[in-house]
Design a protein around this motif. Structure first.
Motif, mmCIF file in Angstrom:
data_model
loop_
_atom_site.group_PDB
_atom_site.id
_atom_site.type_symbol
_atom_site.label_atom_id
_atom_site.label_comp_id
_atom_site.label_asym_id
_atom_site.label_seq_id
_atom_site.Cartn_x
_atom_site.Cartn_y
_atom_site.Cartn_z
ATOM 1 N N MET A 21 55.314 -30.516 -26.893
ATOM 2 C CA MET A 21 55.301 -29.297 -26.084
ATOM 3 C C MET A 21 54.904 -29.600 -24.631
ATOM 4 N N GLY A 22 53.918 -30.462 -24.452
ATOM 5 C CA GLY A 22 53.537 -30.853 -23.098
ATOM 6 C C GLY A 22 54.662 -31.563 -22.375
ATOM 7 N N SER A 23 55.386 -32.410 -23.085
ATOM 8 C CA SER A 23 56.520 -33.114 -22.482
ATOM 9 C C SER A 23 57.620 -32.148 -22.075
ATOM 10 N N ILE A 24 57.862 -31.142 -22.905
ATOM 11 C CA ILE A 24 58.885 -30.138 -22.569
ATOM 12 C C ILE A 24 58.484 -29.364 -21.325
ATOM 13 N N VAL A 25 57.225 -28.984 -21.225
ATOM 14 C CA VAL A 25 56.754 -28.255 -20.043
ATOM 15 C C VAL A 25 56.900 -29.109 -18.788
ATOM 16 N N VAL A 26 56.504 -30.375 -18.858
ATOM 17 C CA VAL A 26 56.619 -31.266 -17.699
ATOM 18 C C VAL A 26 58.082 -31.472 -17.324
ATOM 19 N N PHE A 27 58.957 -31.647 -18.319
ATOM 20 C CA PHE A 27 60.384 -31.842 -18.039
ATOM 21 C C PHE A 27 60.963 -30.648 -17.291
ATOM 22 N N PHE A 28 60.708 -29.422 -17.791
ATOM 23 C CA PHE A 28 61.279 -28.257 -17.133
ATOM 24 C C PHE A 28 60.653 -28.006 -15.770
#
Length: 111
Positions: A21-28
């Motif tokens: 979830m943290g990776s998805i937030v950083v990606f977007f």
């Protein structure tokens, strides 16, 4: 106390889900920030941000020095205490480094 296999699976999945979830937030965040920057360049409104490399290097050096010294002292003295004390030593040393940075930059401006 006997742990069930279901609880062990849930305990193992929680960090994985947090990282994903943290990776998805950083990606977007990076994607939207890039698109915003591209649109600003096309509109002619983009101004390159100023980056003070000397101040950044001073801040990074002071923080690493203060954390390194406090960890070195703690780990050489640690005999009867546990590692739980690190939860207070690391923020203390980071605060000390930030205060030293503030004092150095404030005295740099006044001269």
């Amino acid at each position: 106390m006997i742990k069930s296999s279901a609880s062990q699976v849930i305990i193992a999945i929680i960090p994985i889900v947090g990282i994903v979830m943290g990776s998805i937030v950083v990606f977007f965040y990076l994607l939207w920030h890039h698109r915003r920057r591209v649109l600003m360049i096309k509109a002619g409104q983009y101004q390159k941000p100023d980056f003070d490399l000397l101040s950044f290097s001073l801040l990074t050096g002071l923080l690493l020095l203060s954390v390194g010294i406090s960890l070195t002292v703690f780990l050489t003295v640690m005999k009867n205490t546990g590692y739980g004390l690190l939860g207070g030593i690391i923020p203390l040393s980071m605060g000390t480094g930030l205060l030293a940075y503030y004092v150095i930059k404030r005295s740099d401006r006044s001269s």
